[in-house]
Scaffold this active site. Structure first.
Site, PDB file in Angstrom:
ATOM      1  N   PHE A 104      28.700   3.968 -48.004  1.00 44.24           N
ATOM      2  CA  PHE A 104      29.761   4.441 -47.121  1.00 44.24           C
ATOM      3  C   PHE A 104      30.145   3.359 -46.121  1.00 44.24           C
ATOM      4  O   PHE A 104      29.295   2.776 -45.460  1.00 44.24           O
ATOM      5  CB  PHE A 104      29.297   5.701 -46.389  1.00 44.24           C
ATOM      6  CG  PHE A 104      30.293   6.240 -45.407  1.00 44.24           C
ATOM      7  CD1 PHE A 104      31.512   6.747 -45.833  1.00 44.24           C
ATOM      8  CD2 PHE A 104      30.026   6.218 -44.042  1.00 44.24           C
ATOM      9  CE1 PHE A 104      32.440   7.241 -44.926  1.00 44.24           C
ATOM     10  CE2 PHE A 104      30.942   6.710 -43.123  1.00 44.24           C
ATOM     11  CZ  PHE A 104      32.150   7.221 -43.570  1.00 44.24           C
ATOM     12  N   GLN A 105      31.425   3.088 -46.026  1.00 39.59           N
ATOM     13  CA  GLN A 105      31.989   2.063 -45.148  1.00 39.59           C
ATOM     14  C   GLN A 105      31.382   0.686 -45.396  1.00 39.59           C
ATOM     15  O   GLN A 105      31.203  -0.118 -44.471  1.00 39.59           O
ATOM     16  CB  GLN A 105      31.850   2.466 -43.671  1.00 39.59           C
ATOM     17  CG  GLN A 105      32.764   3.632 -43.296  1.00 39.59           C
ATOM     18  CD  GLN A 105      32.885   3.869 -41.802  1.00 39.59           C
ATOM     19  OE1 GLN A 105      31.987   3.548 -41.037  1.00 39.59           O
ATOM     20  NE2 GLN A 105      34.004   4.458 -41.388  1.00 39.59           N
ATOM     21  N   MET A 162      65.381 -10.280 -35.993  1.00 40.46           N
ATOM     22  CA  MET A 162      65.348 -11.539 -36.729  1.00 40.46           C
ATOM     23  C   MET A 162      65.605 -11.314 -38.211  1.00 40.46           C
ATOM     24  O   MET A 162      66.271 -12.129 -38.874  1.00 40.46           O
ATOM     25  CB  MET A 162      64.010 -12.250 -36.518  1.00 40.46           C
ATOM     26  CG  MET A 162      64.021 -13.701 -36.972  1.00 40.46           C
ATOM     27  SD  MET A 162      65.190 -14.734 -36.040  1.00 40.46           S
ATOM     28  CE  MET A 162      64.215 -15.145 -34.587  1.00 40.46           C
TER      29      MET A 162
END
Length: 583
Positions: free
Chosen positions: A114-115, A481
């Protein structure tokens, strides 16, 4: 002296030993042991941001306004990947950062936990160096080495990935003094090449100093030495976007900014010079235009701390590897020893030519009627704030170029903008980092509404820490821009260059608890700016400006410095540098 402590405590102790005062971060499971140690000490202030990208940009703002390394702390997985944009921004602009990331425990690395993310692999291309620490005894030496590498030579971001079990485990803490490094960049320039440059300066008829962010990164002494050298020689000087402030904008030798949106006189002087002295710049494409047409008549010198930047884009005749301050000090000594000789007749004719270009008044404009022209908005902001203890950050786009053109910087470290990467969303968190470093200063973020919204959540950080940052939004309801390029280069096909769902910025400010101000009439502009300055807290000033104003001068992509487009005040269109009207 060695001490036993947990890895998490080592992180905090190393930061204290390195003199760190502020850390910008966002907690998560993989860094909770470090956050627990932060909670139990009073030496370092932690600033809770609202997004990890904001943490790194805030650390950049802190670093660029102080000259000290900025520090960010984020968790594993998405925490680390959210930091990638800030890391790349800092690498491109040579900003010293130390970013600490959490990682899953060592025994889980490679299991798609996880993560979990391969943070070292992901950030290898966008850091100066990075580490994955798998031994608690190696953590402290790595932390100290990280600060050394981030701040030595060409500054840049470094990253340390720290698994959670390393944070919990006990190990031996090694003090800063015990650090041993093989990284020792050359700081003294080759004296023979410096002498060759001095001789070239004596005979040059059309010289120019081209300066960049390397002057500012070298410290305040480098800027002072540069000013002495300009005074001693009488040579004209220009600068990149990143170098603004290394020479005072009020100086009579100042030609304004160089490059794509630089001044007529700076660009034509670069094109026609016979001696070009690059001091701490890297010949990026926004400066050079078409490489084969860049400064075609000149002998070229390049002073830079980074060996990889020399002869990378432009071949030079006099390469000088070394720290800007050290090289300028030696160059001044040689120049004085040689009797400060210049070709006075040639230099006089050169300045006469430059004055002719200056007379073009390439930044001139007329403010007529109630609709606010953006040039007028920035000019009034400059006039009403220049006498304050002022720091300016920007987002990215037309507003950024107008700020560079119409605001004057008398000293280094007062101008924070995203140059190389051009990161929209940089300005809001950067202004927070600057304000944290300079709590009593006037900090203004010049923004466009589209760029500002990319990290507007950091207004919550400003409110939480009572940081009175001023957000000055030039609101043209366009991606300015992008729209300009579509008009000039893509047949006026305005593909996705505006938003039909902008917020009410006054109500948005109030929702955060800040002050909101709106101005849409030129007659009310000064009063609105004065109100913004006077308010003791965060402000969002929504300045509605002309929607289709273009930013000139402009060197179109693929063109040389002598092929600029200039503003035509009568038509509000553009003309080429040779006077041909663009339809």
């Amino acid at each position: 002296m060695t001490r036993q402590m947990t890895g998490a405590k080592m992180v905090v102790q190393a930061l204290i030993d390195q003199g760190v005062e502020v850390v910008f971060g966002y907690p998560g499971g993989a860094v909770l042991p470090i956050y627990d140690e932060i909670f139990q000490q009073n030496h370092i202030k932690h600033v809770l941001v609202r997004h990890e990208q904001g943490a790194v940009h805030a650390a950049e703002g802190y670093a660029r306004s102080t000259g000290k390394p900025g520090v960010a702390l984020v968790t594993s997985g998405p925490g680390a990947t959210n930091a990638v944009t800030g890391l790349t921004d800092a690498l491109m602009d040579s900003i010293p950062l130390v970013v600490l990331t959490g990682q899953v425990p060592t025994f889980m690395i490679g299991s798609d936990a996880f993560q979990e993310a391969d943070t070292v692999g992901i950030t290898r291309p966008c850091t100066k160096h990075n580490w994955l620490v798998k031994d608690t005894d190696k953590l402290a030496p790595t932390l100290h080495e990280a600060f050394h590498i981030a701040t030595s030579g060409r500054p840049g971001p470094v990253l340390i990935d720290i698994p959670k079990d390393i944070q919990f485990a006990n190990g031996t803490y090694a003090d800063k003094a015990k650090r041993r490094s093989h990284y020792s960049p050359q700081v003294k320039g080759d004296i023979e090449t410096i002498q060759e440059l001095a001789r070239a300066m004596e005979t040059a008829k059309r010289p120019i100093f081209y300066t960049g962010g390397g002057v500012i990164n070298s410290g305040p002494g480098a800027s002072q030495l540069l000013r002495e050298l300009v005074e001693a020689t009488g040579f004209p000087i220009t600068s990149t976007l990143m170098g603004l402030g290394c020479y005072p904008a009020s100086g009579d030798k100042w030609l304004g900014m160089l490059g794509m949106h630089g001044t007529y006189e700076a660009n034509l002087a670069m094109h026609d010079c016979d001696l070009m002295i690059n001091v701490g710049a890297r010949f990026d494409d926004r400066i050079t235009g078409r490489v084969d047409a860049f400064s075609p008549k000149s002998k070229k010198a390049h002073i830079d701390i980074d060996a990889s930047s020399i002869n990378k884009v432009i071949r030079v005749d006099m390469p000088i590897l070394g720290d800007v301050a050290h090289v300028l000090e030696d160059l001044l000594k040689v120049w004085k020893a040689n009797g400060r000789k210049t070709d006075k007749d040639g230099l006089s004719k050169w300045w006469k030519k430059i004055e002719g270009w200056r007379a073009e008044d390439c930044l001139g404009f007329e403010q007529t009627g109630p609709v606010i022209r953006p040039q007028h908005a920035i000019s009034r902001l400059e006039a009403l704030t220049k006498d304050h203890d002022r720091y300016i950050t920007t987002e990215v786009g037309q507003h950024q170029m107008w700020a560079a053109q119409y605001m004057g910087f008398e000293a280094p470290n007062r101008w924070m903008t995203s140059g190389g990467l051009g990161t929209m969303g940089y300005g809001v968190p950067a202004s927070i980092g600057v304000q944290m470093a300079h709590p009593d200063a006037l900090v203004i973020n010049v923004a466009g509404e589209a760029s500002w919204m990319m990290n507007m959540q950091e207004m919550g950080t400003a409110m939480q820490y009572r940081l009175p940052v001023k957000q000055f939004i030039l609101n043209n309801e366009r991606l300015g821009m992008v729209r300009q390029w579509q008009e000039l280069l893509h047949g006026e096909r305005y593909s996705s260059s505006w938003s039909e769902a902008l917020p009410d910025f006054v109500k948005l400010a109030e929702a955060f608890g800040a002050k909101g101000i709106k101005v849409d009439d030129a007659a009310d502009l000064d009063e609105a700016i004065a109100e913004m300055i006077a308010y003791d807290g965060p402000v969002i000033l929504d300045c509605l400006v002309e929607k289709h104003e273009n930013c000139f001068p402009m060197i179109p992509s693929g063109k040389g410095h002598n092929e600029m487009l200039l503003a035509n005040a009568k038509t509000q269109g553009a003309i080429t540098a040779t006077g041909a009207v663009l339809v």
